[in-house]
Write an enzyme that holds these catalytic residues in place. Structure first.
Site, PDB file in Angstrom:
ATOM      1  N   LYS A  13       6.763   5.439  -1.923  1.00  0.00           N
ATOM      2  CA  LYS A  13       7.602   4.447  -1.232  1.00  0.00           C
ATOM      3  C   LYS A  13       8.157   3.407  -2.208  1.00  0.00           C
ATOM      4  O   LYS A  13       9.339   3.075  -2.163  1.00  0.00           O
ATOM      5  CB  LYS A  13       6.786   3.714  -0.154  1.00  0.00           C
ATOM      6  CG  LYS A  13       6.246   4.625   0.942  1.00  0.00           C
ATOM      7  CD  LYS A  13       5.160   3.916   1.732  1.00  0.00           C
ATOM      8  CE  LYS A  13       4.043   3.596   0.817  1.00  0.00           C
ATOM      9  NZ  LYS A  13       2.745   3.330   1.242  1.00  0.00           N
ATOM     10  N   ARG A  87       1.995  -1.164   9.413  1.00  0.00           N
ATOM     11  CA  ARG A  87       0.934  -0.205   9.115  1.00  0.00           C
ATOM     12  C   ARG A  87       0.040   0.030  10.318  1.00  0.00           C
ATOM     13  O   ARG A  87      -0.867   0.851  10.244  1.00  0.00           O
ATOM     14  CB  ARG A  87       0.037  -0.778   8.024  1.00  0.00           C
ATOM     15  CG  ARG A  87       0.376  -0.410   6.627  1.00  0.00           C
ATOM     16  CD  ARG A  87      -0.619  -1.196   5.775  1.00  0.00           C
ATOM     17  NE  ARG A  87      -0.900  -0.598   4.514  1.00  0.00           N
ATOM     18  CZ  ARG A  87      -0.190  -0.789   3.416  1.00  0.00           C
ATOM     19  NH1 ARG A  87       0.883  -1.524   3.459  1.00  0.00           N
ATOM     20  NH2 ARG A  87      -0.554  -0.236   2.289  1.00  0.00           N
ATOM     21  N   ARG A 126      -1.887   5.525 -12.047  1.00  0.00           N
ATOM     22  CA  ARG A 126      -0.766   4.591 -11.871  1.00  0.00           C
ATOM     23  C   ARG A 126      -1.033   3.270 -12.585  1.00  0.00           C
ATOM     24  O   ARG A 126      -2.158   2.769 -12.598  1.00  0.00           O
ATOM     25  CB  ARG A 126      -0.553   4.322 -10.384  1.00  0.00           C
ATOM     26  CG  ARG A 126       0.545   3.288 -10.133  1.00  0.00           C
ATOM     27  CD  ARG A 126       1.019   3.300  -8.717  1.00  0.00           C
ATOM     28  NE  ARG A 126       0.052   2.722  -7.801  1.00  0.00           N
ATOM     29  CZ  ARG A 126       0.281   2.561  -6.506  1.00  0.00           C
ATOM     30  NH1 ARG A 126       1.431   2.958  -5.994  1.00  0.00           N
ATOM     31  NH2 ARG A 126      -0.629   2.048  -5.718  1.00  0.00           N
ATOM     32  N   ARG A 159      -3.873  -1.645 -10.946  1.00  0.00           N
ATOM     33  CA  ARG A 159      -4.201  -2.479  -9.784  1.00  0.00           C
ATOM     34  C   ARG A 159      -5.679  -2.317  -9.463  1.00  0.00           C
ATOM     35  O   ARG A 159      -6.209  -1.213  -9.529  1.00  0.00           O
ATOM     36  CB  ARG A 159      -3.380  -2.028  -8.567  1.00  0.00           C
ATOM     37  CG  ARG A 159      -2.012  -2.656  -8.500  1.00  0.00           C
ATOM     38  CD  ARG A 159      -1.111  -2.036  -7.454  1.00  0.00           C
ATOM     39  NE  ARG A 159      -1.737  -1.755  -6.169  1.00  0.00           N
ATOM     40  CZ  ARG A 159      -1.094  -1.219  -5.128  1.00  0.00           C
ATOM     41  NH1 ARG A 159       0.194  -0.923  -5.233  1.00  0.00           N
ATOM     42  NH2 ARG A 159      -1.712  -0.980  -4.010  1.00  0.00           N
ATOM     43  N   ARG A 170      -8.659   3.305   1.212  1.00  0.00           N
ATOM     44  CA  ARG A 170      -7.247   3.107   1.587  1.00  0.00           C
ATOM     45  C   ARG A 170      -6.716   4.324   2.326  1.00  0.00           C
ATOM     46  O   ARG A 170      -5.961   4.196   3.290  1.00  0.00           O
ATOM     47  CB  ARG A 170      -6.407   2.823   0.338  1.00  0.00           C
ATOM     48  CG  ARG A 170      -6.606   1.396  -0.175  1.00  0.00           C
ATOM     49  CD  ARG A 170      -6.128   1.247  -1.601  1.00  0.00           C
ATOM     50  NE  ARG A 170      -4.702   1.447  -1.758  1.00  0.00           N
ATOM     51  CZ  ARG A 170      -4.117   1.786  -2.912  1.00  0.00           C
ATOM     52  NH1 ARG A 170      -4.845   1.995  -3.989  1.00  0.00           N
ATOM     53  NH2 ARG A 170      -2.821   1.933  -2.973  1.00  0.00           N
TER      54      ARG A 170
HETATM   55  P1  ATP Z   1       1.369   2.021  -2.574  1.00  0.00           P
HETATM   56  O1  ATP Z   1       1.498   0.832  -3.457  1.00  0.00           O
HETATM   57  O2  ATP Z   1       1.175   3.272  -3.312  1.00  0.00           O
HETATM   58  O3  ATP Z   1       2.510   2.095  -1.625  1.00  0.00           O
HETATM   59  P2  ATP Z   1      -0.361   0.982  -0.608  1.00  0.00           P
HETATM   60  O4  ATP Z   1       0.639   1.222   0.462  1.00  0.00           O
HETATM   61  O5  ATP Z   1      -1.783   1.147  -0.225  1.00  0.00           O
HETATM   62  O6  ATP Z   1      -0.011   1.895  -1.813  1.00  0.00           O
HETATM   63  P3  ATP Z   1       0.438  -1.754  -0.875  1.00  0.00           P
HETATM   64  O7  ATP Z   1       1.503  -1.546   0.139  1.00  0.00           O
HETATM   65  O8  ATP Z   1       0.815  -2.377  -2.150  1.00  0.00           O
HETATM   66  O9  ATP Z   1      -0.297  -0.434  -1.276  1.00  0.00           O
HETATM   67  O10 ATP Z   1      -0.736  -2.577  -0.169  1.00  0.00           O
HETATM   68  C1  ATP Z   1      -1.916  -2.908  -0.868  1.00  0.00           C
HETATM   69  C2  ATP Z   1      -2.903  -3.570   0.074  1.00  0.00           C
HETATM   70  O11 ATP Z   1      -2.317  -4.757   0.658  1.00  0.00           O
HETATM   71  C3  ATP Z   1      -3.349  -2.727   1.259  1.00  0.00           C
HETATM   72  O12 ATP Z   1      -4.405  -1.861   0.959  1.00  0.00           O
HETATM   73  C4  ATP Z   1      -3.754  -3.845   2.255  1.00  0.00           C
HETATM   74  O13 ATP Z   1      -5.000  -4.394   1.951  1.00  0.00           O
HETATM   75  C5  ATP Z   1      -2.710  -4.928   2.015  1.00  0.00           C
HETATM   76  N1  ATP Z   1      -1.523  -4.772   2.903  1.00  0.00           N
HETATM   77  C6  ATP Z   1      -0.247  -4.556   2.511  1.00  0.00           C
HETATM   78  N2  ATP Z   1       0.576  -4.441   3.582  1.00  0.00           N
HETATM   79  C7  ATP Z   1      -0.217  -4.584   4.680  1.00  0.00           C
HETATM   80  C8  ATP Z   1       0.010  -4.541   6.082  1.00  0.00           C
HETATM   81  N3  ATP Z   1       1.231  -4.327   6.592  1.00  0.00           N
HETATM   82  N4  ATP Z   1      -1.047  -4.713   6.919  1.00  0.00           N
HETATM   83  C9  ATP Z   1      -2.280  -4.930   6.437  1.00  0.00           C
HETATM   84  N5  ATP Z   1      -2.566  -4.981   5.135  1.00  0.00           N
HETATM   85  C10 ATP Z   1      -1.565  -4.806   4.243  1.00  0.00           C
HETATM   86 MG    MG Z   2       3.697   0.318  -2.759  1.00  0.00          MG
END
Ligand code: ATP
Ligand code: MG
Length: 215
Positions: A13, A87, A126, A159, A170
Site C-alpha cells: 500500500k 482497519r 523492510r 521499524r 499484526r
Molecule cells: P504497512 O506499513 O506495511 O502498510 P501496516 O499497515 O501494519 O503495514 P501501518 O499502517 O504503518 O503499518 O501501521 C502501523 C501501526 O500503527 C499498526 O500496527 C497500528 O498499531 C497503528 N495503526 C495505524 N493505522 C491504524 C488504524 N487505522 N487503526 C488502529 N491502529 C492503527
Molecule cells: Mg504502510
C-alpha cells in the site's frame, strides 16, 4: 476522488501510494506515518500510540477516528489516498458519516491481496526512512548508501514493529479486524481486488486501470 488502499501489512500500500503522489498529485493519508510522526515528536498521542504499535496491536478506534477527522477537516485537497485507515468496521462506518456530512464519499477501495507466507520475508527485510517514509528492502530494493535515504538524506531504519514476533501479531490483527472491513466494502460494491504479489509496476498499472486513469 477518495480512494482506500487496504491489505495486510507489507502488501504494498505504501509503495503504491508514493507512486500516486509522485505521478498524479494525490495526497496520502497514512495513519501509520502520522502515528510514527507523533512518536518522534514525543506528543501525548505518540506516547499512547507507541505502546499499542510496538506490540502489533491496533490503536483504539476513538483515537484513530478523531485523528482522521482532524486531518480531513484541516485540508481541502480532494484527491486523497487513505492508506491504513479504516482497519475496523467501526472506523469504516465513522468514515462514511464524516464524508457524508461533507457531501463526499469513497470512490474506490483497492484491496491488495497477498499470500501471508511471503509477508514475513517482505517485512523483516523492510527498512523505512524516518524522515520521508520512503520504503527500502535489504534484498530487493537497497538504498545507494546503507542507512541513508536516497530521496531525502534522512535516516533509514528498521521499524520496531517489523520484527518477526510483532509481525505475527499484526497479521493476526489484520485477519481479525480488517478482514471483516474488506467484506463491508465488498457488499457496498466499491471493492477492487489486486494481486499484490506482482511486480510493483504491474500493480501500479492495474490500479490505474481500475480508477479509469488512461495516461
Ligand atoms: P504497512 O506499513 O506495511 O502498510 P501496516 O499497515 O501494519 O503495514 P501501518 O499502517 O504503518 O503499518 O501501521 C502501523 C501501526 O500503527 C499498526 O500496527 C497500528 O498499531 C497503528 N495503526 C495505524 N493505522 C491504524 C488504524 N487505522 N487503526 C488502529 N491502529 C492503527
Ligand atoms: Mg504502510
Amino acid at each position: 476522488m477518495k480512494i482506500i488502499f487496504i491489505g495486510a501489512p507489507g502488501s504494498g500500500k505504501g509503495t503504491q501510494s508514493r507512486e500516486f503522489i509522485d505521478k498524479y498529485g494525490y495526497v496520502q493519508l497514512s495513519t501509520g506515518d502520522l502515528l510514527r510522526g507523533a512518536i518522534i515528536q514525543g506528543s501525548d498521542l505518540g506516547i499512547l500510540a507507541k505502546n499499542f504499535m510496538d506490540q502489533g496491536k491496533l490503536v483504539p478506534d476513538e483515537i484513530m477516528i478523531g485523528l482522521v477527522k482532524n486531518y480531513l477537516t484541516s485540508q481541502s485537497e480532494k484527491s486523497v489516498i487513505l492508506d491504513g485507515f479504516p482497519r475496523t468496521i467501526a472506523q469504516a462506518e465513522s468514515l462514511d458519516l464524516m464524508l457524508k456530512s461533507n457531501a463526499d464519499q469513497i470512490d474506490k477501495v483497492i484491496y491488495f491481496k497477498i499470500n501471508p507466507q511471503i509477508l514475513v520475508e517482505r517485512l523483516t527485510g523492510r527498512r523505512t526512512c524516518t524522515n520521508c517514509s520512503e520504503i527500502y528492502h535489504i534484498k530487493t530494493k537497497p538504498g545507494k548508501a546503507s542507512g541513508v535515504c536516497d530521496k531525502c538524506g534522512g535516516q533509514v531504519v528498521q521499524r520496531p514493529d517489523d520484527k518477526e514476533d510483532v509481525i505475527v501479531e499484526r497479521l493476526a490483527q489484520f485477519e481479525k479486524n480488517t478482514g471483516p472491513t474488506i467484506e463491508y466494502y465488498r457488499t457496498k460494491k466499491t471493492l477492487f481486488e489486486i494481486d499484490g504479489m506482482q511486480r510493483p509496476s504491474i500493480v501500479f498499472e492495474e490500479i490505474k486501470k481500475s480508477l479509469g486513469l488512461l495516461i
